[in-house]
Design a protein around this motif. Sequence first.
Motif, PDB file in Angstrom:
ATOM      1  N   GLY A   2       4.059  -5.248   6.364  1.00 44.15           N
ATOM      2  CA  GLY A   2       3.058  -5.268   5.310  1.00 44.15           C
ATOM      3  C   GLY A   2       2.893  -6.638   4.710  1.00 44.15           C
ATOM      4  O   GLY A   2       1.950  -6.881   3.950  1.00 44.15           O
ATOM      5  N   GLY A   3       3.823  -7.549   5.056  1.00 44.00           N
ATOM      6  CA  GLY A   3       3.762  -8.925   4.578  1.00 44.00           C
ATOM      7  C   GLY A   3       4.678  -9.788   5.415  1.00 44.00           C
ATOM      8  O   GLY A   3       5.846  -9.990   5.067  1.00 44.00           O
ATOM      9  N   LEU A   4       4.180 -10.276   6.537  1.00 38.04           N
ATOM     10  CA  LEU A   4       4.995 -11.078   7.441  1.00 38.04           C
ATOM     11  C   LEU A   4       5.211 -12.469   6.851  1.00 38.04           C
ATOM     12  O   LEU A   4       4.236 -13.161   6.514  1.00 38.04           O
ATOM     13  CB  LEU A   4       4.304 -11.194   8.799  1.00 38.04           C
ATOM     14  N   ILE A  18      -6.210  -3.982   3.639  1.00 35.20           N
ATOM     15  CA  ILE A  18      -5.573  -3.849   4.940  1.00 35.20           C
ATOM     16  C   ILE A  18      -4.998  -2.441   5.091  1.00 35.20           C
ATOM     17  O   ILE A  18      -4.858  -1.706   4.118  1.00 35.20           O
ATOM     18  CB  ILE A  18      -4.490  -4.915   5.137  1.00 35.20           C
ATOM     19  N   ALA A  19      -4.655  -2.078   6.314  1.00 29.32           N
ATOM     20  CA  ALA A  19      -4.205  -0.718   6.587  1.00 29.32           C
ATOM     21  C   ALA A  19      -2.784  -0.463   6.107  1.00 29.32           C
ATOM     22  O   ALA A  19      -2.471   0.625   5.632  1.00 29.32           O
ATOM     23  CB  ALA A  19      -4.305  -0.437   8.086  1.00 29.32           C
ATOM     24  N   VAL A  20      -1.898  -1.443   6.239  1.00 34.48           N
ATOM     25  CA  VAL A  20      -0.480  -1.258   5.902  1.00 34.48           C
ATOM     26  C   VAL A  20      -0.015  -2.419   5.042  1.00 34.48           C
ATOM     27  O   VAL A  20      -0.067  -3.577   5.470  1.00 34.48           O
ATOM     28  CB  VAL A  20       0.397  -1.184   7.178  1.00 34.48           C
ATOM     29  N   ALA A  21       0.414  -2.121   3.835  1.00 38.62           N
ATOM     30  CA  ALA A  21       0.936  -3.160   2.957  1.00 38.62           C
ATOM     31  C   ALA A  21       2.246  -2.716   2.335  1.00 38.62           C
ATOM     32  O   ALA A  21       3.318  -3.236   2.627  1.00 38.62           O
ATOM     33  CB  ALA A  21      -0.080  -3.515   1.866  1.00 38.62           C
ATOM     34  N   GLU A  22       2.161  -1.731   1.468  1.00 35.89           N
ATOM     35  CA  GLU A  22       3.322  -1.291   0.696  1.00 35.89           C
ATOM     36  C   GLU A  22       4.350  -0.616   1.600  1.00 35.89           C
ATOM     37  O   GLU A  22       5.534  -0.759   1.432  1.00 35.89           O
ATOM     38  CB  GLU A  22       2.871  -0.340  -0.382  1.00 35.89           C
ATOM     39  N   TRP A  69       0.773 -10.272  -1.334  1.00 42.88           N
ATOM     40  CA  TRP A  69       1.484  -9.530  -2.377  1.00 42.88           C
ATOM     41  C   TRP A  69       2.846  -9.057  -1.894  1.00 42.88           C
ATOM     42  O   TRP A  69       3.785  -8.925  -2.672  1.00 42.88           O
ATOM     43  CB  TRP A  69       0.612  -8.349  -2.804  1.00 42.88           C
ATOM     44  N   TYR A  70       2.969  -8.820  -0.582  1.00 47.70           N
ATOM     45  CA  TYR A  70       4.221  -8.314  -0.017  1.00 47.70           C
ATOM     46  C   TYR A  70       4.915  -9.335   0.877  1.00 47.70           C
ATOM     47  O   TYR A  70       5.708  -8.977   1.734  1.00 47.70           O
ATOM     48  CB  TYR A  70       3.952  -7.023   0.756  1.00 47.70           C
ATOM     49  N   GLY A  71       4.603 -10.614   0.670  1.00 49.78           N
ATOM     50  CA  GLY A  71       5.307 -11.672   1.387  1.00 49.78           C
ATOM     51  C   GLY A  71       4.552 -12.296   2.521  1.00 49.78           C
ATOM     52  O   GLY A  71       5.091 -13.147   3.233  1.00 49.78           O
ATOM     53  N   GLY A  72       3.296 -11.888   2.735  1.00 52.63           N
ATOM     54  CA  GLY A  72       2.479 -12.467   3.798  1.00 52.63           C
ATOM     55  C   GLY A  72       1.872 -13.792   3.367  1.00 52.63           C
ATOM     56  O   GLY A  72       2.386 -14.474   2.490  1.00 52.63           O
ATOM     57  N   ILE A 103       7.512   0.173   4.256  1.00 51.60           N
ATOM     58  CA  ILE A 103       7.646  -0.912   5.219  1.00 51.60           C
ATOM     59  C   ILE A 103       7.943  -2.246   4.530  1.00 51.60           C
ATOM     60  O   ILE A 103       8.662  -3.091   5.077  1.00 51.60           O
ATOM     61  CB  ILE A 103       6.379  -1.013   6.107  1.00 51.60           C
ATOM     62  N   SER A 104       7.417  -2.443   3.317  1.00 50.41           N
ATOM     63  CA  SER A 104       7.655  -3.698   2.610  1.00 50.41           C
ATOM     64  C   SER A 104       9.100  -3.851   2.159  1.00 50.41           C
ATOM     65  O   SER A 104       9.533  -4.944   1.803  1.00 50.41           O
ATOM     66  CB  SER A 104       6.726  -3.798   1.394  1.00 50.41           C
ATOM     67  N   SER A 105       9.865  -2.733   2.173  1.00 49.81           N
ATOM     68  CA  SER A 105      11.263  -2.779   1.744  1.00 49.81           C
ATOM     69  C   SER A 105      12.248  -2.809   2.901  1.00 49.81           C
ATOM     70  O   SER A 105      13.456  -2.936   2.674  1.00 49.81           O
ATOM     71  CB  SER A 105      11.574  -1.561   0.849  1.00 49.81           C
TER      72      SER A 105
END
Length: 316
Positions: free
Chosen positions: A151-153, A312-316, A180-183, A104-106
């Motif tokens: 995963g990082g809004l 959190i539940a969803v990141a990468e 870490w993923y843009g949040g 999801i992060s991609s």
Amino acid sequence: MSYVQHARNFHGLPVLTVPPYTPATLLADAASVAWRLQSGPYPTDEDSDVCWERFTGTVELEKVRALVLGYGMDSVSRLTDLSSRLTGLEAVFLGDIEDEEEMISSIGQSDLAPLLEAFPGLRELVVRGGAGLEFPVAGHPGLRALRIESGGLPPQVAENVAAADLPSLERLELWLGDDWYGGGTTVEQLAPLLAGDRKPALRHLGLQNSPIQDELAAAVATAAVVPRLTSLSLSMGALSDQGAEALLHGQPLTHLAELDLSHHFLSEEMMLRIWTALEPAGVRVNLIGKQERDEEEWEDEDEEDGADGRYIAVAE
């Protein structure tokens, strides 16, 4: 359970993948299904141009109510180019991609303003993925449901959504994600949303999948928008007893039909207190706890956890 799966139903309609995966005999009533387009991810899959051509050449576009765009499908630009033909479009799902296809992060997205401008009759919008996502939208008169899974809004997206005038919006869900993923969205950026002035029809609010779930819970405990809600979700995040305590000491939540706190880090004592306070009033409380992660899979991922091991539940 994976939170990131292909949609089977969307906008109240069963999802149907366009040919060649669906028999042509099922194409008769274009308004009865949500059409799903996908072009990958494998080299043997047909490319997006072929998929779009087959869809636009075999389906009565003016009758299409809902579109689900999966892996490899050019999205916003394609849709805006077809706006004069998709005159009945009510719902769009951008990025219906599972973990096995792309993390999801991609998942790349883009500026959503042209889409909302091209479809003033759009009622429901779901977006999965935050990379490259922009929402420079002052308002939209007809949108009733908005969900952004990430995963990082990007914090600017959350801030713009919070500030947008959406007078018809009834359901809003934001997966805020990890820095870490843009949040990195702050409570202050969500202040216009919590005030409630710009979304008078809002009945369901989800502020989910955040490492600052305790801070969000404390803000919700006094937020002006809460009394008009019928359901509230603070799920998928790093909620601890501290955030739950703020909810219990804040404004009453007994008017809610449902409170979703699933994927939490609450003690058994706190879960019992929440249950005792709300269940007798008829509130459906979801207190399903966090999922245990596979130690080998996550042994090198400790930097994503908070200092106390919450995640959190969803990141990468």
